[in-house]
Motif scaffolding. Structure first.
Motif: not given
Length: 163
Positions: A46-47, A75-77, A91-92, A121-126
């Motif tokens: 996490g950021i 990331g997977n968030f 994004v991690a 769906s699980y992939s982190s996005k900006g």
């Protein structure tokens, strides 16, 4: 092609920033001896601050300045939705750093055509939290991937242990 394996996570996939930073510093130190051109970080956390103040991001920027391309998982968030964000801003680190090539996962929808592909769906996005950097830089297949069976294959590198 040679692979240099600097492991930082334990059997449960846990580790610390200091372990990752030490491995990045080790890769920089070994760059000339082993012709290291790319670091792959299939990890993230996490950021809590902007990338310019984050020690992990500072370490990957040191690698970039040394001429090493740094690739990191987005990331997977992606399923986390804070205040209706639909997974955006997840994004991690260190994938949030603009100098890092950040990779997200895509879903092929089980068709040959790419026109219906989607970000998994699980992939982190900006955009990223705090700095609003557009990420990921690229997506690659992440669902229903079948790999080759390399029976009997093994990798070995004679590298002095990290201290």
């Amino acid at each position: 092609m040679n692979l240099i394996d600097l492991r930082v996570l334990d059997a449960n996939g846990s580790g610390t920033d200091s372990m990752v930073i030490a491995a990045i510093q080790r890769a920089i130190a070994l760059k000339s001896a082993y012709n290291i051109r790319v670091i792959n970080l299939s990890l993230g956390r996490g950021i809590s601050t902007g990338y310019a103040q984050d020690p992990l991001c500072q370490a990957v920027e040191s690698a970039w300045r040394a001429g090493i391309v740094v690739v990191a998982a987005a990331g997977n968030f992606g399923r986390i939705s804070v205040s209706g964000s639909n997974g955006y801003g997840t994004v991690a680190a260190p994938g949030n750093d603009p100098l890092v090539l950040t990779v997200g996962a895509m879903k092929s929808m089980n068709t040959y055509s790419r026109t219906d592909d989607q970000v998994a769906s699980y992939s982190s996005k900006g955009p990223t939290t705090y700095d609003h950097v557009v990420k990921p830089d690229v997506v690659a297949p992440g669902n229903t991937v079948v790999s080759i069976d390399a029976t009997g294959a093994h990798w070995k590198a004679n590298i002095p242990a990290m201290k």
